[in-house]
Design a protein around this motif. Structure first.
Motif, PDB file in Angstrom:
ATOM      1  N   SER A   1       0.726  -1.209  -0.145  1.00  0.00           N
ATOM      2  CA  SER A   1      -0.095   0.279  -0.110  1.00  0.00           C
ATOM      3  C   SER A   1       1.013   1.199  -0.108  1.00  0.00           C
ATOM      4  O   SER A   1       0.606   2.193  -0.758  1.00  0.00           O
ATOM      5  CB  SER A   1      -0.892   0.053   1.192  1.00  0.00           C
TER       6      SER A   1
ATOM      7  N   GLU B   1       2.242   1.834  -3.280  1.00  0.00           N
ATOM      8  CA  GLU B   1       1.591   2.245  -4.328  1.00  0.00           C
ATOM      9  C   GLU B   1       1.151   3.978  -4.220  1.00  0.00           C
ATOM     10  O   GLU B   1       0.818   4.561  -5.139  1.00  0.00           O
ATOM     11  CB  GLU B   1       0.105   1.641  -3.955  1.00  0.00           C
ATOM     12  N   LYS B   2       1.336   4.266  -2.851  1.00  0.00           N
ATOM     13  CA  LYS B   2       1.513   5.639  -2.642  1.00  0.00           C
ATOM     14  C   LYS B   2       2.594   6.536  -3.056  1.00  0.00           C
ATOM     15  O   LYS B   2       2.862   7.605  -2.868  1.00  0.00           O
ATOM     16  CB  LYS B   2       1.111   6.171  -1.191  1.00  0.00           C
TER      17      LYS B   2
ATOM     18  N   PRO C   1       1.925  -6.943  -7.276  1.00  0.00           N
ATOM     19  CA  PRO C   1       1.191  -6.140  -5.950  1.00  0.00           C
ATOM     20  C   PRO C   1      -0.190  -6.396  -5.667  1.00  0.00           C
ATOM     21  O   PRO C   1      -0.624  -6.737  -4.747  1.00  0.00           O
ATOM     22  CB  PRO C   1       1.430  -4.532  -6.383  1.00  0.00           C
TER      23      PRO C   1
END
Length: 442
Positions: free
Chosen positions: A274, A277-278, A365
């Motif tokens: 996560s 992904e940011k 992912p």
């Protein structure tokens, strides 16, 4: 040749935004509202339960005597027991996730593993939640321990008394309230205390560099592993197995550790993916994800192995005092635990086994996230199956109380982890194994 990252490129700070805090606050409030609705509905129907259970208790007195704790005291059920059982269930579940963060750090230090250095801040942040669950569990035991734990009833130990139970009385040296509370406090004090020491070394290492704090972390990490080798089993006996006081399994400590461990690995992996992904954790590459995927794959199989070994031995022996544990969960209490029984097996073993089987899946992912969520939900069912049948019996189920309690604990846990992630650079810039981790390639 792999490119060597310069130190400035490793400066990454996690920001716990006002929007995130607002969303988590809304989640907690929504959870409280759901629990309130569930409590209102449960209290509204309490009269019917009391009359039905009282009649059942009067008609089945002899049956209770024959079947011990599984049936004894069922007519004393109060609707608040289901509420407190959910508090206990979620506390156990999130305690496991939190302490596995320290477990992961400790065995990586002992092995002097370098591959995990770039994301070690993630597991390092999890144990901060331990004081929260520890305090909640102490309060729960003081308020509802008499309802959740059959062995707390004094009459069970009075020789010649109407409630005397020779089996439970034989366990009084271990299962007594003062010793139980002492053990609980020691568990959390040892786990949290050692994490605080290692966390302090990690932050000082960021400021001063060198290998001094790394070597100290290895020593304290090893001490944690020695302590956790014992307390992971004894805490499982105390927190979960003692709810079904008559039943016991010599494999239950390993079983609970396997469940906690793979759940913690899934949470660590989900957070890493996560954050990546940011746009954070840029130093984490496909090989790191691959190794995390292998960990989840391997320990899902290990959990299934322990589950089957425990089940098979009990099934093969076919002793009533042992098989009752699985009979209650498979076909007892009107069959309300049968669906969670099979959902547990599917999500904890079949699903991650099939999803994470290939090399590419472990490096993708979105597939990792799907596997993580399957494991996280599956092992919640695992602890649900272990705790609820003995705690509330036929009064279990899924409703506003269950969903609301999950929401409260999950949001509080995310808040705790997010707060910890803001307190240090996301990548430990002075970790002695950082260079190895930056060039990790499998």
């Amino acid at each position: 040749m792999a490119h060597t990252h310069s130190i400035p490129s490793l400066d990454e700070q996690f920001e716990f935004t006002a929007e995130s805090k607002r969303n988590l606050t809304i989640g907690i409030v929504a959870g409280v509202v759901l629990v309130g609705i569930g409590a209102f509905l449960a209290a509204k129907g309490i009269g019917g339960h009391e009359h039905a259970d009282a009649a059942h208790g009067a008609a089945a007195h002899g049956h209770e005597a024959a079947h011990g704790a599984a049936a004894a005291g069922e007519h004393h059920y109060k609707w608040t027991t289901r509420l407190w059982a959910n508090v206990w269930l979620n506390s156990i579940y999130f305690t496991g996730v939190a302490v596995i963060g320290m477990f992961f750090i400790a065995y990586n230090y002992l092995a002097q593993a370098g591959w995990s250095a770039v994301f070690k801040r993630i597991p390092e942040a999890l144990p901060a939640f331990l004081p929260v669950t520890g305090v909640i569990m102490l309060i729960t035991f003081f308020v509802a321990g008499h309802d959740l734990f059959h062995w707390t009833h004094e009459g069970l130990y009075e020789v010649g008394g109407p409630e005397y139970d020779p089996i439970i009385a034989g366990k009084k040296g271990f299962l007594n309230t003062p010793f139980f509370l002492i053990r609980m406090v020691l568990y959390f004090a040892a786990w949290y205390g050692l994490w605080r020491v290692v966390r302090k070394f990690s932050l000082q290492e960021d400021l001063e560099g060198g290998t001094e704090y790394y070597e100290k972390s290895i020593k304290y990490g090893t001490a944690f592993l020695v302590i956790f080798a014992v307390t992971s089993s004894t805490s499982a006996w105390d927190f979960v197995m003692s709810i079904d006081t008559h039943w016991f399994s010599t494999m239950f400590g390993w079983y609970t550790l396997a469940s906690w461990h793979v759940t913690g690995l899934a949470v660590i992996t989900l957070i890493v993916v996560s954050l990546k992904e940011k746009g954070l954790l840029k130093a984490v590459n496909a090989s790191h994800l691959h190794d995390l995927g292998k960990f989840m794959f391997a320990f899902s199989i290990f959990w299934a192995y322990v589950w089957f070994a425990q089940f098979m031995l009990i099934y093969y022996a076919n002793l009533p005092e042992e098989t009752i544990y699985y009979r209650e969960r498979f076909s007892g209490h009107g069959g309300i635990y049968q669906a969670p029984f099979f959902v547990n097996l599917f999500l904890c073993f079949v699903f991650p086994f099939l999803v994470l089987m290939t090399r590419d899946a472990k490096r993708t992912p979105i597939i990792l996230k799907i596997a993580c969520w399957g494991i996280i939900v599956g092992h919640y069912f695992d602890f649900y199956n272990n705790i609820m049948p003995g705690a509330v019996g036929e009064h279990g189920g899924w409703g506003p109380i269950e969903f609301g309690m999950i929401l409260i604990f999950a949001c509080a846990f995310i808040w705790s982890v997010s707060t910890q992630l803001t307190k240090a650079n996301l990548i430990p810039k002075n970790h002695p194994m950082l260079e190895e981790s930056l060039h990790h390639d499998i």
